[in-house]
Every structure is written in structure tokens, then in C-alpha cells.
Design a protein around this motif. Structure first.
Motif, mmCIF file in Angstrom:
data_model
loop_
_atom_site.group_PDB
_atom_site.id
_atom_site.type_symbol
_atom_site.label_atom_id
_atom_site.label_comp_id
_atom_site.label_asym_id
_atom_site.label_seq_id
_atom_site.Cartn_x
_atom_site.Cartn_y
_atom_site.Cartn_z
ATOM 1 N N LYS A 1 -0.386 -8.832 4.494
ATOM 2 C CA LYS A 1 0.775 -7.890 4.606
ATOM 3 C C LYS A 1 0.566 -6.773 3.586
ATOM 4 O O LYS A 1 0.401 -6.975 2.355
ATOM 5 C CB LYS A 1 2.072 -8.273 4.699
ATOM 6 N N GLN B 1 11.057 -1.371 3.961
ATOM 7 C CA GLN B 1 9.769 -1.060 3.719
ATOM 8 C C GLN B 1 9.059 -1.062 4.884
ATOM 9 O O GLN B 1 9.456 -1.890 5.741
ATOM 10 C CB GLN B 1 9.023 -2.107 2.498
ATOM 11 N N ASN C 1 5.378 -2.145 6.318
ATOM 12 C CA ASN C 1 4.524 -3.011 6.004
ATOM 13 C C ASN C 1 3.427 -3.402 7.151
ATOM 14 O O ASN C 1 4.010 -3.349 8.541
ATOM 15 C CB ASN C 1 4.651 -4.233 5.288
ATOM 16 N N ARG D 1 6.983 4.057 -0.929
ATOM 17 C CA ARG D 1 6.718 2.481 -1.056
ATOM 18 C C ARG D 1 8.068 2.023 -0.399
ATOM 19 O O ARG D 1 7.946 0.933 0.167
ATOM 20 C CB ARG D 1 6.573 2.164 -2.519
ATOM 21 N N MET D 2 9.231 2.733 -0.398
ATOM 22 C CA MET D 2 10.438 2.194 0.086
ATOM 23 C C MET D 2 11.236 3.465 0.669
ATOM 24 O O MET D 2 11.155 4.455 0.148
ATOM 25 C CB MET D 2 11.296 1.373 -1.092
ATOM 26 N N SER E 1 2.078 2.605 2.047
ATOM 27 C CA SER E 1 1.663 3.455 1.069
ATOM 28 C C SER E 1 0.187 3.015 0.407
ATOM 29 O O SER E 1 -0.384 3.631 -0.550
ATOM 30 C CB SER E 1 2.650 3.532 -0.155
ATOM 31 N N ASP E 2 -0.216 1.639 0.557
ATOM 32 C CA ASP E 2 -1.293 1.102 -0.060
ATOM 33 C C ASP E 2 -2.515 1.115 1.202
ATOM 34 O O ASP E 2 -3.646 0.600 0.484
ATOM 35 C CB ASP E 2 -0.988 -0.401 -0.423
ATOM 36 N N ASN F 1 1.694 -2.937 1.976
ATOM 37 C CA ASN F 1 2.689 -1.669 2.291
ATOM 38 C C ASN F 1 2.022 -0.201 2.844
ATOM 39 O O ASN F 1 0.690 -0.156 2.618
ATOM 40 C CB ASN F 1 3.202 -1.358 0.758
#
Length: 455
Positions: free
Chosen positions: A307, A296, A298, A234-235, A311-312, A309
Motif C-alpha cells: 500500500k 489518506q 492509498n 499526503r493527508m 503522493s508517493d 500513499n
């Protein structure tokens, strides 16, 4: 840039014969046929050249690939067999040793390395049986072999020769790596080439060390991404380092993109965004800085316009993301080696991936891809038929398993992108399923007509 590979007694192959590597080379075939072994042999040589232990002849387990012990990667698990790996490549090198990035009129040179390995049962070690490295600039040849039969795996003798008929033997040593040169000692600097045996040894050491440096550099230009990419975070932490590559699992992809994008005049982020949009993965890629040292990745969702992430989003985006970054940042003269880059990608995106790989190969970067994707291959055929890609720019190989050793067959592609004589089993699953479907529909309709008494 790789131009030829040959494997002997390695994994599923008894002998591949010469594998000609084109600007865009595709390896395909059934599961467990051995096609990935071609790529992994090259990466095992890379981790061997990067090892700091000169007495370790071969590094089968390292940061790029894990081949196991000798009995795991030798053909038929027969430790009595020697393993041979031959490789040829073009090297972008000037006479003064500078690379293409500083060259006004750069030159291509040809190099080759031939390595024969054996298993030494008394010490349970992989040892070097013999090797040869040649370099056409200066017509240099360096041959290494055991000092005598009883010294295999212990003491080696190296002969250095070049085109002006100078030749000399290096002092016997335990350096078992195929490319390793003996270290220069302080006393060497007191001698001059041509002053007797000691002077000739100094000349041979200097030549072999120069070739060693080029070999290490060339293998470092093999950029590898394995079949499973790292799950996105995520980061990410921005350390200030600039990764030279994304890593075998693509783990350094975000960091490589972040650093390259920070350079003045860089359009890397725009190019990555363009390909993500073309593949239907995102309208845009955005790097958002968080608290100065973290960032991040995005993506702008192409359907929602929001927008999200990395990871999503779907697995396809995170799996292809490092492939895009590596392909767009690979330096001139390098070879991008990919295992199953199509994983988690829908058919249309797999086809667009072929266009991306074509673009990478046009930048002077070789591409070797192991794939099961019919869509990727079909798109290449289409581009050949459209005359957007020359059929000679593509080499397609089909690998089939056999108890006597896997067979590797080059599939002919004509100027229309057709396969005049495709081998048996080559992408036949789709056709067979199609025929089975037509047959099943026909049988069912006939059964229904009989039930109604129409026949």
C-alpha cells in the motif's frame, strides 16, 4: 447535455460554424491551434451565470478559466469586433421543474442561448450587445438588447414571448447578463397575469426567472477538469461537506470520493478501483481514516503488492484520479469537459482512458475531450470496428491554425472506425517518423555496403 456550440471572433476563431456535439466529442490538432478555446468559452459562460453581479455581462476571469481582458480573447485582439457564443443543449426537465433524480418518466427539453458581447471603450468594460435564450417547453423566447444605441452597456430591454402568443416587455434595467431576470418586488404579488400592462410584466418576470434558474442549473452541469491537476496531498481533512464536483484542478477529488463512498450502498470506491486496476495504476484504492477527521488515499501497488500513499506513486495516478472520480459521479444530463486528460499517462493507459470515456458517455453524460493522444483516438476506432461503439456516437474535430482564423474540420469516421478522408496533418507525425526511420536504416545499410565494397 451540450449538443451544439458556435464561436465567432473568439480567441483563434473567426467563426467555427456549428460544432455538433456527440455523446463523445474529441478535439485535436497542433499546439496553439485554438481547440481548448471551445471548452473555455463554455466555462466562461458558466462562471458568468454563477456571478452574483447582474450588471457584469461576462466574467472572463473566474474560478474555472482565465481569458484575460477583452483584447486578450477577441479575435486578432481587435476590440472593435463583437464576440459571439452560441450554445444548445438538451435539458432533463419535467413540467413541474423536478430533475431526473425524482422523475418517474422524465422528459428531454431543448434549450439554446446566443450571446453577443462588445467592448465599451469609454468605460473599459465588456458589455452585452444582445442575447437570446429559448426553451422549447412552452416555446419560450427571451430576447435582450440595449434600449437604444446610446444605452449599450447601460440600459437593457427584454422581451418575453411564449407559444400561446402571450408576450410582454420587462421593465428596462441595467441587468447585463444574458440570462438575468429582474427581481420580483413586493408590489408584484398584488398583481395578477392578464390585468393590464402591470399584470403582463408580472407574467414576463415569472417566466424569465424560471428560465434563468434552468440556465444556471444547466451550466452548472458542465463539469470541467483543466490540463494541470493539483499535486496530491499526503493527508486530507474530512469536513463533512459533499463536493458537487472535483474542481478544475481535481483538487476536491479525494473529498468527493470520501463522501460518496460513505453513503450507504455506494460502490464508487469499487468502480474507481476497477478502473485503476484496468489502467495498470493500482490493484486497489483504499481510503484510510486517520484520527477521525483526516484520511489518506492509498493505492495497492500492482507490482509490489504494498500500500502506497497517492503522493508517493507516479504522476500518472494522481493526474488521472480526479478524472475517474468526476466521470463516475457526473449526474445524468451533464457534460464532462476535459483538457489533455492523458498527461503523464503511458500509451496503454491512454488507450484504456478511451474505454473509460466511452463508459461515461453511455451513462447519459456527454464527454468533450481536448487531446493530443493518438492512442486514445485509435482505441475509439478499434471499438467502432468491433461494433462496441457506434460511429455516430463519436464526433472528431481537427483544428489547424491560420492567419485568417483557425479552421475546424470534422473528421469523418465510417462504420469500420476508418477515416476515409483525413485532413492533411491529422496524426501524421507517427507515420512520418516511421518512414524517416525506415529511410534512415536503408541509407545507413547502403553506406555500410559501399564501405565494404559490396556494391
Amino acid at each position: 447535455m451540450l449538443t451544439k456550440i458556435r464561436l465567432r471572433n473568439f480567441k483563434a476563431f473567426k467563426d467555427t460554424g456549428d460544432i455538433e456535439i456527440a455523446p463523445l466529442t474529441v478535439l485535436t490538432g497542433p499546439n496553439s491551434s485554438g481547440k481548448s478555446a471551445i471548452i473555455r468559452a463554455m466555462m466562461a459562460l458558466r462562471q458568468t451565470t454563477e456571478s452574483r453581479d447582474p450588471e457584469t455581462a461576462f466574467v472572463p476571469v473566474g474560478p474555472y478559466v482565465d481569458l484575460g481582458a477583452y483584447r486578450d480573447f477577441v479575435f486578432s485582439h481587435d476590440v472593435g469586433l463583437p464576440v459571439g457564443i452560441d450554445v444548445e443543449w438538451k435539458t432533463y426537465l419535467l413540467a413541474d421543474g423536478s430533475g431526473p433524480e425524482t422523475a418517474s418518466v422524465p422528459e428531454w427539453g431543448n434549450m439554446s442561448a446566443s450571446v453577443e458581447l462588445a467592448y465599451l471603450e469609454s468605460t473599459d468594460r465588456v458589455c452585452l450587445a444582445q442575447s437570446m435564450v429559448s426553451f422549447d417547453q412552452g416555446n419560450i423566447t427571451i430576447r435582450k438588447a440595449a434600449k437604444d444605441a446610446g444605452q449599450t452597456g447601460r440600459r437593457y430591454r427584454t422581451h418575453v414571448a411564449c407559444m400561446d402568443e402571450l408576450s410582454a416587455y420587462l421593465p428596462d434595467s441595467a441587468a447585463a447578463k444574458f440570462h438575468a431576470a429582474p427581481p420580483l418586488r413586493f408590489k408584484d404579488y398584488k398583481s395578477k397575469p392578464g390585468q393590464g400592462r402591470v399584470g403582463q410584466e408580472l407574467w414576463a418576470k415569472q417566466i424569465s426567472r424560471t428560465v434563468e434558474e434552468v440556465v444556471i442549473r444547466e451550466f452548472a452541469l458542465l463539469k470541467y477538469i483543466g490540463p494541470w491537476r493539483a499535486y496530491p496531498e499526503r493527508m486530507y481533512l474530512s469536513t463533512g461537506e459533499t463536493p458537487a464536483e472535483v474542481g478544475p484542478a481535481g483538487e476536491a477529488g479525494p473529498a468527493a470520493l470520501r463522501r460518496a463512498s460513505a453513503e450507504a450502498g455506494s460502490d464508487l470506491l469499487d468502480r474507481v478501483s476497477k478502473w485503476c486496476s484496468r489502467m495498470g495504476l493500482a490493484e486497489d484504492v483504499v481510503l484510510d481514516i486517520v484520527a477521525g477527521t483526516h484520511f489518506q488515499v492509498n493505492l495497492l501497488d500492482p507490482f509490489l503488492g504494498e500500500k502506497m500513499n497517492l503522493s508517493d506513486v507516479g504522476s500518472g495516478a494522481s493526474q488521472i484520479f480526479p478524472v475517474l472520480v468526476q466521470g463516475l459521479t457526473a449526474p445524468l444530463g451533464s457534460t464532462l469537459m476535459l483538457e489533455q486528460p492523458e498527461i503523464h499517462l503511458r500509451p496503454k493507459t491512454q488507450a484504456n482512458l478511451a474505454d473509460f470515456l466511452i463508459e461515461v458517455s453511455r451513462r447519459g453524460v456527454g464527454v468533450v475531450v481536448e487531446t493530443h493522444s493518438e492512442y486514445l483516438v485509435t482505441r475509439m476506432q478499434t471499438r467502432i470496428a468491433e461494433e462496441a461503439l457506434a460511429h455516430g456516437e463519436v464526433a472528431l474535430y481537427y483544428v489547424t491554425p491560420s492567419p485568417e482564423g483557425s479552421n475546424l474540420e470534422r473528421v469523418e469516421i465510417n462504420e469500420y472506425g476508418q477515416f476515409p478522408a483525413a485532413p492533411k496533418g491529422f496524426f501524421e507525425d507517427g507515420l512520418e517518423d516511421g518512414f524517416d526511420f525506415i529511410r534512415a536504416v536503408g541509407q545507413r545499410k547502403r553506406k555500410e555496403r559501399l564501405a565494404r565494397g559490396d556494391e
